[in-house]
Design an enzyme around this catalytic site. Structure first.
Site, PDB file in Angstrom:
ATOM      1  N   CYS A  77       0.817  -1.162   0.113  1.00  0.00           N
ATOM      2  CA  CYS A  77      -0.061   0.074   0.035  1.00  0.00           C
ATOM      3  C   CYS A  77       1.002   1.246  -0.079  1.00  0.00           C
ATOM      4  O   CYS A  77       1.756   1.633   0.901  1.00  0.00           O
ATOM      5  CB  CYS A  77      -0.893  -0.213   1.177  1.00  0.00           C
ATOM      6  N   CYS A 228      -5.385   5.789  -4.088  1.00  0.00           N
ATOM      7  CA  CYS A 228      -4.496   4.480  -3.929  1.00  0.00           C
ATOM      8  C   CYS A 228      -3.058   4.674  -4.374  1.00  0.00           C
ATOM      9  O   CYS A 228      -2.889   4.899  -5.610  1.00  0.00           O
ATOM     10  CB  CYS A 228      -5.184   3.263  -4.857  1.00  0.00           C
TER      11      CYS A 228
END
Length: 325
Positions: A77, A228
């Site tokens: 991430c 993201c």
């Protein structure tokens, strides 16, 4: 059990940072998943896109594990890594470091402010893999670069890559961002389907001008997010492959949560990406968690004073998008 954490965000992509380096926590795998589902549920009053478990590493400065709001574990991430980078660098009193993730050890470091009074960190995004087995994507070919997937659309062309979590990226026009096409497509490939057995992150990318793009992502295990990090990195790479942007140059990447910068590097046919953006703390809290009954009680909560500065950046981004999209 009693747990302390910091709530923070990268580009509006928000997480709880749980420190297992200085605390004596001993979570089982089931407890990590259950905790993510409980604490990240926005209906409970706190809520987040995921939990960043920050742990000791036997060879790096720290180790990061990421659990999504649905309890699944993500291999990486990018926005979360910036938060972990800040936490670890401040904890160890270092400007630069290395964080162990599921697939790779990644370089991180503090950078000059992206915008006044905003804590800014750069993180390495790698490895970058194009073989479809890495996602996985079940097609009768080895890679997919700017090609149609007729089972999904007869209009869009897609690029599939893992960085190292899986992404499906398509370049679109503004009107494609204003209808339900992305939601419908994303829900299909993240439900029972023959193409993506493990699901996939789906990004619609709009070129704004040279070295400036807008990215909206439906994130596997989460849904639509403000941003993201790995998707913005992968999208930047795709625009370089399509010769819309250039390798080794800063690309401003705009999103619903703000903006980041990406620099795509090519070395003998392999790629790495620098992701540069905010690591903003919102509050520190202590909670008493009862996973058996899926309940928690807030013991204490103290706000940081960083969010108003980030909101100034958001206002600037929103104005830019209004004028240019």
């Amino acid at each position: 059990m009693r747990i302390e954490f910091i709530k923070g965000h990268g580009s509006g992509n928000d997480f709880f940072i749980i420190d297992e380096i200085t605390n004596q926590y001993a979570f089982s795998e089931q407890e990590r998943a259950d905790m993510a589902r409980l604490l990240c549920d926005r209906k409970t009053g706190m809520g987040a896109d995921g939990i960043l478990f920050t742990m000791k590493s036997d060879h790096a400065d720290a180790r990061m594990r990421v659990f999504n709001a649905d309890g699944s574990e993500a291999s990486m991430c990018g926005n979360g890594l910036r938060l972990v980078a800040r936490y670890v660098c401040e904890l160890l009193g270092k400007k630069n470091g290395v964080i162990e993730t599921m697939k790779a050890d990644l370089k991180v470091g503090r950078q000059e402010e992206l915008f006044p009074e905003i804590h800014t960190y750069q993180v390495e995004i790698s490895p970058v893999l194009f073989d479809l087995e890495s996602l996985p994507l079940r097609l009768n070919q080895s890679t997919l670069v700017n090609e149609k997937i007729m089972q999904l659309s007869d209009r869009f062309t897609f690029t599939a890559l893992a960085v190292p979590n899986p992404h499906l990226i398509t370049l679109v026009e503004t009107e494609d961002l204003q209808n339900e096409v992305q939601r419908q497509l994303s829900e299909y490939v993240n439900g029972p389907n023959e193409l993506f057995p493990d699901g996939v992150n789906v990004s619609f990318v709009k070129s704004i001008q040279e070295n400036a793009i807008y990215v909206r992502t439906y994130e596997r295990g989460v849904g639509f997010t403000n941003a993201c990090g790995t998707a913005m990195s992968a999208s930047s790479l795709v625009t370089c492959l399509q010769k819309m942007n250039r390798f080794e140059e800063v690309i401003n990447v705009y999103n619903n949560g703000g903006m980041v910068q990406c620099v795509v590097h090519e070395h003998d046919g392999t790629f790495t990406i620098d992701l540069i953006g905010n690591a903003t703390y919102q509050y520190k809290a202590e909670v008493e968690v009862n996973l058996h009954d899926s309940l928690y009680t807030v013991i204490s909560k103290k706000d940081f004073l960083e969010q108003p500065d980030y909101e100034k950046l958001q206002q600037k981004v929103q104005q830019y998008l209004k004028e240019n999209m």
